[in-house]
Design an enzyme around this catalytic site. Structure first.
Site: not given
Length: 763
Positions: A58, A108-109, A327, A329, A513, A550-551
């Protein structure tokens, strides 16, 4: 996550042979050995955690870097001229003129959304919005790209309602319109749904902010929500091939979001930017404080010292590793000059945002020091944490690729009754039915600047109320096409997003993307990935529009079975005047209908192939991107020529005609003899580079199309009969618009009506 609460650098040197749970954190044997080589000793528990987070797929892109470089290699200086921030930044930023810039990104998640659908999807929205904030921008809208298993799959029944409610709850509470997206159902996504979120923001060119720590003596400020135990291991565990819970505590690997805290954080950030007190800024997303501080340090001109004792916590006795990897938020990290610290704190206090000075930039280049309980728990080169390993994994064309590219038998109705039945079967299918059940849970018009969203080709937003300047955004993907031919599939996704933007009259200017694939340890998956990257990069170069960022999301698979390779492609376009936006709803009165583009016999990967039970085989539609550019040359400068436009993609001309009639509640009378000699092919082929337009100035449209080399065919006219009449050859098919509407609109409510989200307005 196993932790040693007082494992310091000194203790690591004194106990070199201590066994460490590196494999549980996603590190391989050789990676652990490399970390020890870098440090000259075993890592502390905190160091091991930070390296595992930052060397995850990631954060490090370790399996994709060698291929992603191709985006840079294919971007010409002319293409990059308007890119203010590109690949490697939190989000791409594009100069759109008049001193304005737009930033957008998709991420993405996926894995968190399978484990806990509501929070996974909600925090996916929150995370991508903070990426936009970190560029100095005000977020103005979101979109989503969703993939689920079959409708009747128990996982889909569990996951979809939670995902949709998570997206709607977080986005609606933030006051951000959801202006479009896609929802796809396919067996390959059962057990591994895709939840990709896109956000867009606006800023002045001069207000751009970047993520770097510069200037020795400058302070590191952490602000936003307090740090807790949620989300630990999110990128190193959920983003890897396996999920392992901690030995001592079963720490939640899915984050918990608070949209109201983020809404306040947005306003706080914007005032901080306006006050000029921010040198550099980074959001805390995947990898938490470990990622934010080490990335800031690696990108700066010095080093960084972080004091974890100053971090505001919401759980007692958190270890250094837990504080760094959390993590939680709604948090941001900023670099601030000493003279501006007090002003920074005052602004945070005004918005009731928790803030703490947790460190400073040092003059020790590349040195990353972290202190906890007054002792040093990390002493490492920031660059080695940030850069991570680079893998050139085996790439091999799957042995069954030739077999899958051979088109199997396909039912082709050749009677009026058969074609009519096929039409109803298609429009009511999970692939093509109405998404209102989902989209009506989203607020599309909050903030008052949404020009076009519901059932639109692309979302359109006004960004400047004085000039009426605006942007159009579309995101598209086809896993079916990409499985058949990854290079062509990626180009088709680019072409469709581009065409959707063009259909509004906007001029495409940039691409983003999110590349969703299976395990990078599978040589066949890496072949798909490489081919898709090259297809997308080459396509963007041919079109002259840059990929701004992108990712990558790997390990999307159930057991050893990967998902359909799914490269989501987003395209941003600019409208000089949103009042001139081309809509996709038929105007009142008689309109002539024209088809722009050529129809061939192309059913490989088509929805008809899927719906008829023929499986997945053949080659996807041919794509010549020059044809897409010619469509843009026709429509963008002459938007006033057409009253409505609707692109053709899945389901072909039949789906487009059905949607045009349904949305307007009008009838159509069309003759497809000149489209293709076979009526079934004319209706349901999925040839690319096609748009249907409605106009009262047909002669002008035809003349301009012929001048530009765009194939143009008159289809017929609109009417108020409430019936679609289609002729071709010796056949004539009539369908009731009301019956089509019922078939199209009932599928999702019947499948998920028991699980309507809390924000839904569906009856």
């Amino acid at each position: 996550m196993s932790t040693i609460f007082n494992d310091t650098v000194e203790a690591a040197a004194e106990n070199p042979d201590l066994e460490q749970p590196y494999a549980e954190l996603g590190l391989k044997d050789d990676e652990y050995a490399r970390i020890k080589e870098i440090l000259g000793r075993r890592p502390t528990d905190a160091e091991l955690t930070v390296y595992s987070v930052m060397w995850s797929e990631h954060c490090s892109y370790k399996s994709s870097k060698v291929h992603l470089r191709y985006f840079g290699e294919t971007t010409t200086p002319e293409m990059a001229e308007k890119i203010l921030a590109g690949i490697g930044e939190n989000a791409g930023v594009v100069d759109i003129g008049d001193g304005n810039a737009v930033t957008f990104r998709v991420e993405s998640h996926n894995h968190p959304s399978f484990v806990e659908p509501h929070q996974g999807a909600a925090t996916g929205i929150g995370g991508i919005v903070r990426d936009i904030m970190a560029m100095g921008a005000r977020p103005i809208a979101v979109m989503d790209q969703l993939r689920f298993g079959a409708m009747d799959n128990p996982d889909t029944q569990r996951v979809l309602p939670g995902v949709v409610s998570g997206i709607s709850h977080y986005g609606n509470c933030l006051g951000l319109p959801n202006i479009g997206g896609e929802t796809v159902f396919d067996d390959s996504y059962a057990g591994n749904p895709l939840v990709n979120a896109l956000a867009v923001g606006t800023l002045k060119v001069d207000d751009l902010k970047l993520a770097f720590a510069s200037g020795a003596g400058n302070k590191v400020m952490l602000f936003g929500s307090r740090t807790g135990l949620d989300g630990i291991g999110g990128v190193s565990v959920l983003g890897s091939a396996s999920f392992e819970e901690g030995e001592e505590r079963k720490l939640p690997a899915v984050q918990v979001g608070d949209p109201f805290a983020e809404k306040v954080l947005i306003e706080c950030c914007l005032e901080l930017y306006q006050a000029g007190v921010v040198v550099g800024i980074q959001d805390l997303g995947g990898g938490g404080l470990a990622c934010a501080t080490s990335e800031l340090a690696a990108a700066g001109d010095g080093g960084m010292r972080v004091n974890l004792d100053a971090v505001p916590l919401r759980a007692e006795k958190m270890s250094a590793a837990e504080i760094l990897a959390s993590e939680s938020q709604e948090r941001m990290c900023a670099v601030v000059t000493p003279e501006n610290v007090e002003k920074f704190k005052q602004i945070c206090a005004k918005w009731d945002v928790t803030v703490a000075e947790i460190g400073e930039v040092t003059d020790e280049k590349d040195r990353y020091l972290v202190v906890h309980n007054g002792q040093t728990v990390i002493d490492a080169p920031a660059s080695t944490i940030d850069e991570g390993p680079v893998y050139n994994r085996p790439v091999e064309r799957p042995a069954n690729q030739d077999e899958i590219q051979t088109l199997g038998g396909l039912e082709r109705p050749d009677t009026a009754e058969g074609i009519r039945d096929a039409w109803f079967k298609l429009v009511s299918s999970p692939a093509l039915c109405s998404r209102a059940f989902i989209t009506e849970q989203y607020d599309r018009y909050v903030r008052g600047n949404t020009v076009q969203a519901k059932d639109a080709n692309a979302g359109v937003l006004r960004i400047d109320e004085e000039t009426n300047r605006g942007v159009a955004i579309s995101a598209d993907a086809s896993g079916r096409y990409t499985r058949l031919d990854p290079r062509t599939g990626a180009r088709l996704a680019l072409a469709e997003a581009y065409r959707n933007v063009v259909s509004t009259g906007a001029r495409p200017v940039a691409v983003t993307n999110c590349l969703n694939f299976g395990s990078p340890e599978n040589a066949g998956v890496m072949w798909q990935f490489k081919e898709a990257v090259h297809g997308l990069a080459d396509g963007a170069k041919e079109m002259g529009i840059p990929v701004s960022g992108g990712n990558v999301s790997f390990y999307n698979q159930t057991g050893d079975e990967p998902i359909l390779p799914t490269p989501v492609v987003g395209v941003l376009g600019v409208l000089d005047d949103v009042e001139k936006t081309i809509g996709n709803r038929l105007p009142a009165g008689e309109q002539e209908l024209y088809l722009l583009g050529e129809t061939l016999d192309e059913f490989g990967g088509s929805i008809w192939q899927q719906v008829s039970g023929a499986g997945l085989s053949g080659l996807p539609p041919q794509i010549d991107l020059a044809n897409e550019q010619r469509l843009a040359d026709l429509l963008v400068p002459a938007a006033d020529l057409v009253g409505a436009a609707h692109d053709l993609s899945e389901g072909g001309l039949g789906q487009t005609l059905a949607e045009l009639a349904i949305h307007a509640g009008r009838g159509l009378d069309v003759d497809l003899t000149q489209v293709h000699e076979d009526l079934f092919t004319a209706l349901f082929s999925e040839s690319a580079s096609r748009i249907v337009v409605a106009t009262t100035r047909g002669d002008e449209l035809v003349a301009r199309a012929q001048e530009l080399g765009v194939p143009v065919t008159r289809l017929g006219v609109t009417n108020d009969s409430g019936v679609i009449t289609v002729r071709g050859g010796d056949l004539s098919v009539e369908v009731s618009v009301e019956e089509l509407h019922d078939a199209w609109s009932n599928t999702l409510p019947e499948a998920f009506g028991h699980a309507v989200g809390a924000n839904s307005v569906v009856e």
